[in-house]
Design a protein around this motif. Structure first.
Motif, PDB file in Angstrom:
ATOM      1  N   ILE A  44      -6.057  -1.197   5.654  1.00 50.54           N
ATOM      2  CA  ILE A  44      -5.661  -0.051   4.824  1.00 50.54           C
ATOM      3  C   ILE A  44      -6.856   0.821   4.489  1.00 50.54           C
ATOM      4  O   ILE A  44      -6.775   2.048   4.516  1.00 50.54           O
ATOM      5  CB  ILE A  44      -4.986  -0.533   3.521  1.00 50.54           C
ATOM      6  CG1 ILE A  44      -3.854  -1.524   3.834  1.00 50.54           C
ATOM      7  CG2 ILE A  44      -4.448   0.662   2.731  1.00 50.54           C
ATOM      8  CD1 ILE A  44      -2.778  -0.997   4.736  1.00 50.54           C
ATOM      9  N   THR A  45      -7.986   0.194   4.166  1.00 54.42           N
ATOM     10  CA  THR A  45      -9.196   0.956   3.848  1.00 54.42           C
ATOM     11  C   THR A  45     -10.393   0.336   4.557  1.00 54.42           C
ATOM     12  O   THR A  45     -10.475  -0.881   4.724  1.00 54.42           O
ATOM     13  CB  THR A  45      -9.472   0.992   2.333  1.00 54.42           C
ATOM     14  OG1 THR A  45      -9.941  -0.299   1.901  1.00 54.42           O
ATOM     15  CG2 THR A  45      -8.228   1.351   1.536  1.00 54.42           C
TER      16      THR A  45
ATOM     17  N   MET B 132      -5.001   2.319  -3.359  1.00 58.61           N
ATOM     18  CA  MET B 132      -5.729   2.156  -2.107  1.00 58.61           C
ATOM     19  C   MET B 132      -6.887   3.147  -2.030  1.00 58.61           C
ATOM     20  O   MET B 132      -7.965   2.819  -1.522  1.00 58.61           O
ATOM     21  CB  MET B 132      -4.790   2.353  -0.911  1.00 58.61           C
ATOM     22  CG  MET B 132      -3.657   1.326  -0.818  1.00 58.61           C
ATOM     23  SD  MET B 132      -4.220  -0.399  -0.726  1.00 58.61           S
ATOM     24  CE  MET B 132      -3.703  -1.023  -2.338  1.00 58.61           C
ATOM     25  N   GLN B 133      -6.691   4.349  -2.537  1.00 64.99           N
ATOM     26  CA  GLN B 133      -7.779   5.327  -2.574  1.00 64.99           C
ATOM     27  C   GLN B 133      -8.922   4.835  -3.457  1.00 64.99           C
ATOM     28  O   GLN B 133     -10.102   4.989  -3.114  1.00 64.99           O
ATOM     29  CB  GLN B 133      -7.267   6.671  -3.093  1.00 64.99           C
ATOM     30  CG  GLN B 133      -6.448   7.475  -2.097  1.00 64.99           C
ATOM     31  CD  GLN B 133      -6.062   8.825  -2.633  1.00 64.99           C
ATOM     32  OE1 GLN B 133      -5.524   8.943  -3.736  1.00 64.99           O
ATOM     33  NE2 GLN B 133      -6.319   9.864  -1.855  1.00 64.99           N
TER      34      GLN B 133
ATOM     35  N   ALA C 230     -10.778   2.171  -1.634  1.00 62.94           N
ATOM     36  CA  ALA C 230     -11.592   2.780  -0.577  1.00 62.94           C
ATOM     37  C   ALA C 230     -12.869   3.368  -1.166  1.00 62.94           C
ATOM     38  O   ALA C 230     -13.956   3.247  -0.581  1.00 62.94           O
ATOM     39  CB  ALA C 230     -10.790   3.853   0.150  1.00 62.94           C
TER      40      ALA C 230
ATOM     41  N   ALA D 292      -0.415   3.800  -3.082  1.00 59.85           N
ATOM     42  CA  ALA D 292      -1.367   4.572  -2.288  1.00 59.85           C
ATOM     43  C   ALA D 292      -2.566   5.029  -3.113  1.00 59.85           C
ATOM     44  O   ALA D 292      -3.702   5.035  -2.627  1.00 59.85           O
ATOM     45  CB  ALA D 292      -0.660   5.771  -1.659  1.00 59.85           C
TER      46      ALA D 292
ATOM     47  N   VAL E 243      -0.157   5.082   5.149  1.00 54.43           N
ATOM     48  CA  VAL E 243      -0.609   5.311   3.773  1.00 54.43           C
ATOM     49  C   VAL E 243      -1.135   6.728   3.625  1.00 54.43           C
ATOM     50  O   VAL E 243      -0.875   7.399   2.619  1.00 54.43           O
ATOM     51  CB  VAL E 243      -1.681   4.273   3.368  1.00 54.43           C
ATOM     52  CG1 VAL E 243      -2.194   4.560   1.961  1.00 54.43           C
ATOM     53  CG2 VAL E 243      -1.110   2.864   3.441  1.00 54.43           C
TER      54      VAL E 243
ATOM     55  N   PRO F  52       0.790  -1.243   0.000  1.00 51.07           N
ATOM     56  CA  PRO F  52       0.000   0.000   0.000  1.00 51.07           C
ATOM     57  C   PRO F  52       0.816   1.283   0.000  1.00 51.07           C
ATOM     58  O   PRO F  52       0.356   2.298  -0.521  1.00 51.07           O
ATOM     59  CB  PRO F  52      -0.841  -0.125   1.278  1.00 51.07           C
ATOM     60  CG  PRO F  52      -0.074  -1.064   2.149  1.00 51.07           C
ATOM     61  CD  PRO F  52       0.554  -2.049   1.210  1.00 51.07           C
TER      62      PRO F  52
ATOM     63  N   GLN G 152     -12.981   4.934   3.297  1.00 48.85           N
ATOM     64  CA  GLN G 152     -11.836   5.806   3.539  1.00 48.85           C
ATOM     65  C   GLN G 152     -10.540   5.004   3.647  1.00 48.85           C
ATOM     66  O   GLN G 152     -10.558   3.840   4.055  1.00 48.85           O
ATOM     67  CB  GLN G 152     -12.032   6.580   4.852  1.00 48.85           C
ATOM     68  CG  GLN G 152     -13.279   7.418   4.910  1.00 48.85           C
ATOM     69  CD  GLN G 152     -13.231   8.617   3.985  1.00 48.85           C
ATOM     70  OE1 GLN G 152     -12.150   9.189   3.752  1.00 48.85           O
ATOM     71  NE2 GLN G 152     -14.372   9.022   3.458  1.00 48.85           N
ATOM     72  N   VAL G 153      -9.427   5.645   3.289  1.00 51.71           N
ATOM     73  CA  VAL G 153      -8.119   5.098   3.633  1.00 51.71           C
ATOM     74  C   VAL G 153      -7.928   5.342   5.116  1.00 51.71           C
ATOM     75  O   VAL G 153      -8.065   6.476   5.590  1.00 51.71           O
ATOM     76  CB  VAL G 153      -6.986   5.773   2.825  1.00 51.71           C
ATOM     77  CG1 VAL G 153      -5.622   5.305   3.319  1.00 51.71           C
ATOM     78  CG2 VAL G 153      -7.125   5.474   1.341  1.00 51.71           C
TER      79      VAL G 153
ATOM     80  N   ASN H 135      -5.264   3.662   7.108  1.00 48.05           N
ATOM     81  CA  ASN H 135      -3.921   3.401   7.600  1.00 48.05           C
ATOM     82  C   ASN H 135      -3.103   4.685   7.675  1.00 48.05           C
ATOM     83  O   ASN H 135      -2.986   5.410   6.667  1.00 48.05           O
ATOM     84  CB  ASN H 135      -3.237   2.377   6.697  1.00 48.05           C
ATOM     85  CG  ASN H 135      -1.882   1.955   7.211  1.00 48.05           C
ATOM     86  OD1 ASN H 135      -0.880   2.611   6.959  1.00 48.05           O
ATOM     87  ND2 ASN H 135      -1.844   0.838   7.934  1.00 48.05           N
TER      88      ASN H 135
END
Length: 377
Positions: free
Chosen positions: A358-359, A102-103, A106, A99, A369, A95, A363-364, A366
């Motif tokens: 992470i998510t 990851m968004q 999320a 990143a 991250v 992640p 929302q993210v 972490n």
């Protein structure tokens, strides 16, 4: 609750769960669906999964109906975009390097657990996928080096003359580095080791290797077993020490990585040009840029008569055992998420659950991250 095991992409031979662990999950009242052929490359047959209590299903059905999806690597975007919002994904998703992805996950309201973000604490050791896979990588790195190198590893005394042992230099004495030391020593090589953490010296010496010391390293005790950024003065001393050691080395194995950042260049072009013809470098940090100035990921290159093998996926070359230990890591983590009735439950008061998440909730979540995205938690 349905737990779905997906077949990995091409060039990845591991699988997230093995039949032995499927049996253990059945005792937790979890229904396990395995994609047809998911374990084939790791020598785990569909029949073995069926005997363990799993159900063999199509990829499409697993993606649409499973509550938790296990995939070591994240699926491609066109695929996960078709998955119903709210699913939970568990794998090794890097992640800090991904990143932006990851968004996106999320935004899909997925709950994502990345096992490479599990805190590296005593309690979490049984879930530490980085360590279990790095152990394999260190072992295979030495075997790959021995296979690539044009000379013997051990010393030989023959009627035709004496052959000196190979000189191996290992840069980084984490899990992979320590296993590389042990394996190289078993093969009869003379081993020197460099690491920025003075605390590993005792372990290195206990394995029969020489520790190359550089004074003034930054404290890495809170870096989860990784390297940390060093001062420019230290880097100059480090380069001088490595330059001396690398000129004598036949084999170099590099393992240094910094979370969320490109791997540090430890072997410069000048060092490469000073190495012996026929020398071999195995760079385990190739996926994040590599520890040499000439490393190319998933490729072997020859520079100034030195072979540089960039390979961060060595665990995949030992898929049966790599999958076995990975699956055990996953099982130990899942026990934190599954209650006595076999239902999925989240306890963010648990530092391991919180650290690996992470998510969640669109929302993210972490902190590390978020920092890499420039967002204050």
């Amino acid at each position: 609750m349905i737990l779905g095991v997906l077949k990995e992409k091409l060039n990845e031979n591991r699988v997230s769960l093995v039949p032995e662990v499927v049996k253990q999950l059945a005792q937790l009242k979890v229904n396990v669906w395995v994609e047809a052929g998911a374990g084939k490359q790791a020598w785990y047959t569909d029949e073995a999964y069926l005997e363990a209590g799993a159900t063999i299903q199509s990829r499409e059905k697993i993606l649409q109906e499973a509550d938790i999806l296990l995939s070591i690597h994240q699926p491609d975007k066109p695929e996960w975009e078709q998955v119903t919002a709210g699913k939970t994904w568990i794998g090794v998703y890097q992640p800090l390097y991904k990143a932006a992805l990851m968004q996106d996950l999320a935004a899909k309201n997925f709950t994502v657990f990345s096992l490479d973000s599990i805190p590296r604490t005593t309690r979490a050791q049984s879930m530490d996928v980085l360590s279990s896979q790095a152990n394999i990588a260190g072992y295979k790195a030495v075997l790959l080096a021995a296979n690539t190198y044009s000379r013997y590893f051990p010393m030989f005394m023959t009627a035709a003359g004496s052959i000196p042992p190979a000189k191996v230099l290992i840069l980084g004495a984490g899990v992979a580095g320590l296993q590389a030391i042990a394996t190289a020593r078993r093969l009869g090589a003379v081993v020197e080791v460099f690491d920025t953490r003075p605390a590993v010296k005792e372990e290195v010496l206990s394995l029969g290797a020489k520790f190359v010391e550089v004074e003034g390293a930054a404290d890495a005790s809170k870096a989860g077993g990784y390297a940390v950024e060093q001062t420019s003065e230290y880097k100059q001393q480090q380069e001088a020490k490595i330059t001396q050691a690398i000129a004598k080395a036949d084999i170099v194995i590099t393992t240094a990585q910094i979370p969320g950042k490109p791997a540090p260049i430890l072997v410069t072009t000048g060092m490469l040009e000073a190495m012996k013809p026929g020398s071999v470098i195995i760079d385990l940090a190739a996926a994040t840029g590599g520890n040499t100035s000439q490393t190319k990921n998933n490729t072997s290159v020859v520079y100034n008569n030195v072979t540089i093998v960039g390979n961060s996926e060595l665990p995949s070359s030992m898929p049966a055992d790599a999958s076995k230990v990975y699956a055990k890591n996953v099982y130990n983590f899942l026990q934190l998420l599954i209650d006595k009735t076999g239902q999925f439950t989240l306890n963010f008061e648990d530092d391991i659950v919180k650290g690996a998440c992470i998510t969640h909730g669109g929302q993210v979540t972490n902190e590390r991250v978020l920092q890499s995205l420039g967002v204050t938690a």
